[in-house]
Design an enzyme around this catalytic site. Sequence first.
Site, PDB file in Angstrom:
ATOM      1  N   ARG A   1       0.859  -1.185   0.000  1.00 37.40           N
ATOM      2  CA  ARG A   1       0.000   0.000   0.000  1.00 37.40           C
ATOM      3  C   ARG A   1       0.896   1.237   0.000  1.00 37.40           C
ATOM      4  O   ARG A   1       1.126   1.859   1.042  1.00 37.40           O
ATOM      5  CB  ARG A   1      -0.915  -0.018   1.221  1.00 37.40           C
ATOM      6  CG  ARG A   1      -1.850  -1.224   1.259  1.00 37.40           C
ATOM      7  CD  ARG A   1      -2.580  -1.317   2.584  1.00 37.40           C
ATOM      8  NE  ARG A   1      -3.455  -2.492   2.635  1.00 37.40           N
ATOM      9  CZ  ARG A   1      -4.128  -2.877   3.717  1.00 37.40           C
ATOM     10  NH1 ARG A   1      -4.033  -2.161   4.826  1.00 37.40           N
ATOM     11  NH2 ARG A   1      -4.887  -3.949   3.678  1.00 37.40           N
TER      12      ARG A   1
ATOM     13  N   ASP B   1       2.460   4.907  -0.283  1.00 36.86           N
ATOM     14  CA  ASP B   1       1.945   6.179   0.217  1.00 36.86           C
ATOM     15  C   ASP B   1       1.519   7.106  -0.916  1.00 36.86           C
ATOM     16  O   ASP B   1       1.918   6.941  -2.072  1.00 36.86           O
ATOM     17  CB  ASP B   1       3.016   6.892   1.044  1.00 36.86           C
ATOM     18  CG  ASP B   1       3.353   6.166   2.327  1.00 36.86           C
ATOM     19  OD1 ASP B   1       2.516   5.384   2.816  1.00 36.86           O
ATOM     20  OD2 ASP B   1       4.470   6.387   2.848  1.00 36.86           O
TER      21      ASP B   1
ATOM     22  N   ARG C   1      10.891   6.261   5.120  1.00 35.20           N
ATOM     23  CA  ARG C   1      11.107   7.698   4.955  1.00 35.20           C
ATOM     24  C   ARG C   1      11.640   8.350   6.230  1.00 35.20           C
ATOM     25  O   ARG C   1      12.431   9.298   6.172  1.00 35.20           O
ATOM     26  CB  ARG C   1       9.804   8.358   4.501  1.00 35.20           C
ATOM     27  CG  ARG C   1       9.405   7.947   3.088  1.00 35.20           C
ATOM     28  CD  ARG C   1       7.932   8.158   2.819  1.00 35.20           C
ATOM     29  NE  ARG C   1       7.556   9.546   3.031  1.00 35.20           N
ATOM     30  CZ  ARG C   1       6.286   9.945   3.139  1.00 35.20           C
ATOM     31  NH1 ARG C   1       5.291   9.061   3.081  1.00 35.20           N
ATOM     32  NH2 ARG C   1       6.023  11.217   3.318  1.00 35.20           N
TER      33      ARG C   1
END
Length: 276
Positions: free
Chosen positions: A60, A62, A210
């Site tokens: 999934r 971002d 991230r």
Amino acid sequence: MTSENAANGTARRIALVVAYDGTDYAGFQSQVGTPTIQDELEKAIARLTGTPSRVRGASRTDAGAHACGQVVDFTTESELAESVFVRALNYYLPEAIRVTSASDAPPEFHSRYDAAHREYRYSILNREVASPLLRRTHHLETAPLELANIQRAATSLLGIRDFRRIAAPYPADRSTVRKVLRWEANRHPSIPDVITIDCAANGFLRHQIRRANAVLVEIGKGKLPIHAMAETLVGRLPNQHRIRTLPAKGLCLKSVHYPDYHHLFDPKVADKHETH
């Protein structure tokens, strides 16, 4: 459709490898009132086959993140050949999304739960002037980065680690332990100003990549010591709550690996997204 399925009139499961520029999408997963990759795939499949199909994705990604090796699967009673699925779906899909391969998969195949590990790349353009050509897929860092320090710090992320303290908030009753196989930083061989950070694991938490890479960037700038990465994982970094999350645009899902279904996928499809 296989001849057996065609004779029985039963559904077949199709697995697709998909590449996309996620800049204008609110991530992979379907959401009400906003464009997503899953929605676009489902609309294209419905237009091609004449019936709706629910798409399942391996990751999934971002909002704003990209992929060159996303794997999805769905069921259909269509008898179209695999090669036709590729050509026809690409006809109906927006230019930012492309199917690179289609394969008949066993009925029990699940793109998400059967994945052994996923590989991501985060791309950083490290120079003073931005690139008009890389602005959608690379994060710009204007301060010089010491690559050797990033490489040394990244080794703290390898192995079995608990990433709860560095990822987005996660339910307390769910495990945040992941097995990391790779976390490496290198200069791009043909674009010296680009630093790539590649990571592979059996799973990733939301914003884990991230935020971990944000710490590595600060280490590369000399603003944090090399041991700061290890301290972050155990919650001992001063002002840890101030750790930023790098922009999603630098992140690309390179490939998904299935030891039990390796014959369905060619990992080389992950080398097709510009410098990704």
